[in-house]
Design a protein around this motif. Structure first.
Motif, short mmCIF file in Angstrom:
data_model
loop_
_atom_site.label_atom_id
_atom_site.label_comp_id
_atom_site.label_asym_id
_atom_site.label_seq_id
_atom_site.Cartn_x
_atom_site.Cartn_y
_atom_site.Cartn_z
N GLU A 256 0.81 -1.22 0.00
CA GLU A 256 0.00 0.00 0.00
C GLU A 256 0.84 1.27 0.00
OE1 GLU A 256 -0.23 -2.60 2.09
OE2 GLU A 256 -0.67 -1.95 4.15
N ASP A 257 2.16 1.13 0.09
CA ASP A 257 3.04 2.30 -0.05
C ASP A 257 3.31 2.62 -1.52
OD1 ASP A 257 4.90 1.10 2.77
OD2 ASP A 257 3.48 2.78 2.73
N THR A 258 2.83 1.79 -2.40
CA THR A 258 3.01 2.04 -3.83
C THR A 258 2.37 3.36 -4.23
OG1 THR A 258 3.13 -0.30 -4.41
CG2 THR A 258 2.38 1.20 -6.13
N GLY A 259 3.10 4.12 -5.05
CA GLY A 259 2.57 5.38 -5.52
C GLY A 259 3.66 6.27 -6.07
N VAL A 260 3.26 7.45 -6.46
CA VAL A 260 4.22 8.47 -6.90
C VAL A 260 4.53 9.36 -5.71
CG1 VAL A 260 4.68 10.35 -8.50
CG2 VAL A 260 3.27 8.40 -9.24
#
Length: 125
Positions: free
Chosen positions: A89-93
């Motif tokens: 859930e830390d995935t992102g820009v």
């Protein structure tokens, strides 16, 4: 002109670590608060760690407390985001942003005006 360059993103497995860098151009990080933000897929951008521009406090999002920390290297005019125990859930820009320090400015946390480009972080399960 305040310019920020974020780097260091990549693909990492869950439980791993990654360090992002944010280098400032056209200003000294000594004179600015520099914070980190994230825009996860399908979600709005959120502030993760945002040093106050008027005090010594730092806002920390609940989702990253105890796992993410900010540090700096003034000689390199660079601020780092150390991310440990990463989760899918830390995935992102990830973005860094800056605002000039001002002890008389009572704006809310994470209210910064100068932004860098983002760097993609992908955490695989």
């Amino acid at each position: 002109e305040v310019q920020l360059q974020a780097s260091g993103g990549g693909l990492v497995q869950a439980g791993g670590s990654l360090r992002l860098s944010c280098t400032g151009f056209g200003f000294s990080i000594d004179d600015y608060a520099i914070g980190w933000f994230r825009r996860a897929p399908g979600k709005e951008r959120e502030g993760l760690l945002c040093p106050s521009i008027s005090s010594y406090s730092t806002y920390s999002a609940d989702s990253v407390k105890g796992r993410f920390t900010i540090s700096s290297d003034n000689a390199k005019n660079t601020v780092y985001l150390q991310m440990n125990n990463l989760k899918p859930e830390d995935t992102g820009v990830y973005f860094c942003a800056a605002e000039r320090l001002d002890p008389f400015d009572s704006r809310p946390p994470c209210d910064y005006d100068s932004w860098g480009q983002g760097t993609q972080v992908t955490v695989s399960s």
